[in-house]
Design a protein around this motif. Structure first.
Motif, PDB file in Angstrom:
ATOM      1  N   ILE A 457      10.565  42.364  34.414  1.00  0.00           N
ATOM      2  CA  ILE A 457      11.639  41.842  33.528  1.00  0.00           C
ATOM      3  C   ILE A 457      13.009  42.778  33.468  1.00  0.00           C
ATOM      4  O   ILE A 457      14.127  42.148  33.543  1.00  0.00           O
ATOM      5  N   GLN A 458      12.798  44.017  33.453  1.00  0.00           N
ATOM      6  CA  GLN A 458      14.080  45.041  33.573  1.00  0.00           C
ATOM      7  C   GLN A 458      14.774  44.737  34.714  1.00  0.00           C
ATOM      8  O   GLN A 458      16.097  44.685  34.624  1.00  0.00           O
ATOM      9  N   ALA A 459      14.239  44.885  35.892  1.00  0.00           N
ATOM     10  CA  ALA A 459      14.797  44.701  37.194  1.00  0.00           C
ATOM     11  C   ALA A 459      15.410  43.222  37.126  1.00  0.00           C
ATOM     12  O   ALA A 459      16.566  43.107  37.647  1.00  0.00           O
ATOM     13  N   GLN A 460      14.938  42.076  36.742  1.00  0.00           N
ATOM     14  CA  GLN A 460      15.523  40.780  36.710  1.00  0.00           C
ATOM     15  C   GLN A 460      16.707  40.754  35.874  1.00  0.00           C
ATOM     16  O   GLN A 460      17.746  40.234  36.116  1.00  0.00           O
ATOM     17  N   THR A 461      16.712  41.488  34.547  1.00  0.00           N
ATOM     18  CA  THR A 461      17.651  41.701  33.711  1.00  0.00           C
ATOM     19  C   THR A 461      18.949  42.143  34.346  1.00  0.00           C
ATOM     20  O   THR A 461      20.234  41.721  34.082  1.00  0.00           O
ATOM     21  N   LYS A 462      18.805  43.342  35.032  1.00  0.00           N
ATOM     22  CA  LYS A 462      19.703  44.145  35.579  1.00  0.00           C
ATOM     23  C   LYS A 462      20.461  43.167  36.754  1.00  0.00           C
ATOM     24  O   LYS A 462      21.722  43.220  36.902  1.00  0.00           O
ATOM     25  N   LEU A 463      19.637  42.514  37.305  1.00  0.00           N
ATOM     26  CA  LEU A 463      20.200  41.947  38.659  1.00  0.00           C
ATOM     27  C   LEU A 463      20.977  40.653  38.078  1.00  0.00           C
ATOM     28  O   LEU A 463      22.195  40.562  38.397  1.00  0.00           O
ATOM     29  N   VAL A 464      20.848  39.864  36.896  1.00  0.00           N
ATOM     30  CA  VAL A 464      21.546  39.029  36.314  1.00  0.00           C
ATOM     31  C   VAL A 464      22.755  39.580  35.578  1.00  0.00           C
ATOM     32  O   VAL A 464      23.834  38.989  35.987  1.00  0.00           O
ATOM     33  N   LYS A 465      22.799  40.896  35.174  1.00  0.00           N
ATOM     34  CA  LYS A 465      24.044  41.602  34.698  1.00  0.00           C
ATOM     35  C   LYS A 465      24.671  41.823  35.887  1.00  0.00           C
ATOM     36  O   LYS A 465      25.925  41.664  35.735  1.00  0.00           O
ATOM     37  N   LEU A 466      24.280  42.316  36.861  1.00  0.00           N
ATOM     38  CA  LEU A 466      25.151  42.577  38.058  1.00  0.00           C
ATOM     39  C   LEU A 466      25.860  41.363  38.754  1.00  0.00           C
ATOM     40  O   LEU A 466      26.849  41.608  39.187  1.00  0.00           O
ATOM     41  N   MET A 467      25.215  40.292  38.743  1.00  0.00           N
ATOM     42  CA  MET A 467      25.659  38.997  39.136  1.00  0.00           C
ATOM     43  C   MET A 467      26.828  38.734  38.292  1.00  0.00           C
ATOM     44  O   MET A 467      27.740  38.319  38.816  1.00  0.00           O
ATOM     45  N   ALA A 468      26.725  38.750  37.174  1.00  0.00           N
ATOM     46  CA  ALA A 468      27.819  38.334  36.120  1.00  0.00           C
ATOM     47  C   ALA A 468      29.014  39.339  36.251  1.00  0.00           C
ATOM     48  O   ALA A 468      30.178  38.951  36.441  1.00  0.00           O
ATOM     49  N   ASP A 469      28.750  40.842  36.371  1.00  0.00           N
ATOM     50  CA  ASP A 469      29.629  41.755  36.745  1.00  0.00           C
ATOM     51  C   ASP A 469      30.481  41.521  37.922  1.00  0.00           C
ATOM     52  O   ASP A 469      31.551  41.802  38.238  1.00  0.00           O
ATOM     53  N   TYR A 470      29.610  41.267  38.833  1.00  0.00           N
ATOM     54  CA  TYR A 470      30.583  40.964  40.192  1.00  0.00           C
ATOM     55  C   TYR A 470      31.240  39.724  40.240  1.00  0.00           C
ATOM     56  O   TYR A 470      32.471  39.875  40.814  1.00  0.00           O
ATOM     57  N   GLU A 471      30.826  38.582  39.398  1.00  0.00           N
ATOM     58  CA  GLU A 471      31.957  37.592  39.263  1.00  0.00           C
ATOM     59  C   GLU A 471      33.097  37.947  38.276  1.00  0.00           C
ATOM     60  O   GLU A 471      34.252  37.577  38.635  1.00  0.00           O
ATOM     61  N   LYS A 472      32.921  38.787  37.453  1.00  0.00           N
ATOM     62  CA  LYS A 472      33.918  39.304  36.625  1.00  0.00           C
ATOM     63  C   LYS A 472      34.854  40.304  37.401  1.00  0.00           C
ATOM     64  O   LYS A 472      36.440  40.109  37.515  1.00  0.00           O
ATOM     65  N   GLN A 473      34.425  41.307  38.344  1.00  0.00           N
ATOM     66  CA  GLN A 473      35.141  41.766  39.516  1.00  0.00           C
ATOM     67  C   GLN A 473      36.048  40.993  40.220  1.00  0.00           C
ATOM     68  O   GLN A 473      37.227  41.408  40.675  1.00  0.00           O
ATOM     69  N   LYS A 474      35.577  39.843  40.626  1.00  0.00           N
ATOM     70  CA  LYS A 474      36.110  39.046  41.517  1.00  0.00           C
ATOM     71  C   LYS A 474      37.440  38.555  40.604  1.00  0.00           C
ATOM     72  O   LYS A 474      38.514  38.402  41.189  1.00  0.00           O
TER      73      LYS A 474
END
Length: 489
Positions: A457-474
């Motif tokens: 769950i922790q790994a999945q939560t971090k993955l979701v956050k990274l995906m959102a952060d990546y789009e923010k950086q785009k």
């Protein structure tokens, strides 16, 4: 009794396979989290952008800048409108007509240094000023046509022509400001959208975690009642369930609040605010933005030319240059020549012989400040403003280039981390699957399963956050380059 205990244990394992695996169908738990429910409708970032640009009050407000610029140009062009002037003076005293003076003219301002003017006079009376005398052969009328020509100040440029140039530059300035404000609006909108995205899928992920923890708790209670599990396992399972419920409530609050924040960007065509309906869910096309060195250099060069902040400063320099030219013009003496051709007797068809050297009025206006302190100070101040703006533009260009490079570096780094995180999630799912197999074979326990489930769950939560952060950086990269998206280059 042993059959019942064995069947209970088997049901527990089967449930875990169905909930956490989907391995027989080639679908992982993480993939299931990102699958949109049938009752939901996708709300992409492109659709969100469309609504924001079309209806948001800030976007509509920026559209007013175009109308303001048009009116500024119209105002400046008003200085070149033809002008009709009429003067009528009369005096009667003791039944005596002292004078009756009429002068009607049409002035035609032009973009050229000289201004033509045509008119007609009709003057009569016993005590008329001799300067105004006109023969009564054609009813005291006289036609005239003339020009005013500056040979000193105003020959190269003047206030009217500079005002028109400034108004045209103001139009370009408002267009750059419009792009700047829209880009900033879309940047904030994108950040809030991806925050909402992260909150939504994190909430779904924790919902699944609650379902798993609750099922484990229920199964553990049954196993404890049948004597297959220790009573302490029930307490451990309940603690895990309580922890999942707390995390679920926190995620629900975040999801609700991010939805409210996102609703501030939603307006209809009539200017009424819209609410974000629960049926709408965010979606993401999982494509990585990869820029080669050449593409990054091209993006940087495009930003140097088209970034709205740099364009505004460049236009400001042009406006200051116009002010400098006008200030330099005031260092010249004022020397205006005025010539008017007189035609009398008045003949509308101009059949009489015209002699420019006989019937005319001519005048010279000259003035020149002795010390020129005001004029020289104005020119010096304008030059200082130009120098200051040039320094500002050089700094702004450096900041834009650095912003692009640092954002791109963060984008590349986040993409690498995200790939590793996705691989880590996949590995955690394999470990959980293996732990379930070990549990089935009696080589594991509930404590180990909870640990692996928590890590997943922790790994999945971090993955979701990274995906959102990546789009923010785009979105940040688009904004740093001064464009709405890289496809607009």
């Amino acid at each position: 009794m042993r059959r019942i205990m064995k069947r209970s244990k088997t049901q527990f394992i089967v449930f875990f396979y169905l909930l956490c695996g989907f391995y027989s169908m080639g679908q992982t738990l993480t993939d299931a989290i990102f699958s949109i429910p049938d009752t939901a409708r996708s709300f992409s970032i492109e659709s969100f952008y469309y609504i924001v640009i079309a209806n948001h009050p800030v976007a509509r407000q920026t559209n007013l800048l175009t109308d303001v610029a048009k009116q500024e140009i119209r105002l400046a062009r008003g200085n070149f409108d033809p002008k009709i002037e009429v003067q009528y003076l009369t005096k009667n005293f003791n039944d005596t007509e002292y004078y009756q003076v009429f002068n009607g003219s049409l002035a035609l301002p032009t973009l050229l240094p000289f201004d033509p003017k045509i008119g007609v006079e009709r003057n009569e009376g016993q005590y008329l000023n001799p300067e105004r005398f006109i023969s009564n052969q054609f009813n005291y009328k006289q036609f005239y046509a003339g020009i005013s020509l500056p040979l000193g100040r105003g020959l190269i440029t003047d206030e009217r022509r500079i005002a028109l140039k400034q108004a045209e530059l103001f139009k370009d300035l408002t267009e750059a400001e419009q792009v700047k404000q829209l880009n900033y609006l879309l940047l904030n909108a994108a950040k809030d959208y991806w925050h909402w995205y992260n909150a939504y899928y994190n909430f779904r992920l924790l919902n699944r975690g609650v379902e798993v923890a609750n099922e484990i708790f229920q199964r553990t209670k049954i196993n404890a009642e049948l004597g297959e599990a220790a009573p302490i396992d029930t307490i451990q399972a309940k603690i895990t369930l309580q922890q999942r419920l707390i995390e679920q409530q926190e995620a629900l609050l975040d999801f609700q609040n991010t939805g409210i924040v996102l609703s501030t960007y939603l307006w209809d065509s009539l200017g009424n605010p819209l609410a974000l309906t629960p049926a709408l869910v965010p979606v993401l096309k999982r494509d990585l933005l990869v820029l080669s060195t050449g593409e990054l250099e091209e993006l940087t060069e495009q930003a140097r030319k088209n970034h709205p902040e740099l364009q505004k400063l460049a236009i400001t320099l042009l406006r200051l240059e116009n002010e400098r030219k006008l200030a330099a013009e005031f260092l010249k003496p004022r020397l205006d020549l005025n010539y008017s051709l007189l035609n009398q007797p008045f003949d509308p068809e101009w059949n009489t012989n015209v002699n420019l050297s006989e019937n005319y009025k001519f005048g010279v206006d000259f003035s020149f400040p002795v010390l020129l302190r005001k004029e020289r100070s104005k020119l010096a101040l304008t030059r200082l403003k130009i120098s200051g703006t040039q320094y500002e533009r050089n700094l702004a260009e450096r900041q834009v280039v650095n912003e692009i490079n640092t954002t791109h570096n963060a984008l590349v780094n986040t993409a690498a981390i995200m790939n590793n995180q996705a691989s880590m999630v996949s590995n955690y799912e394999r470990i959980l699957q293996a732990e379930l197999l070990n549990f089935e074979n009696g080589e594991s326990d509930l404590f180990k399963i909870n640990i692996q489930q928590e890590k997943l769950i922790q790994a999945q939560t971090k993955l979701v956050k990274l995906m959102a952060d990546y789009e923010k950086q785009k979105a940040m990269l688009y904004w740093a380059a001064g464009v709405r998206n890289l496809g607009a280059l």
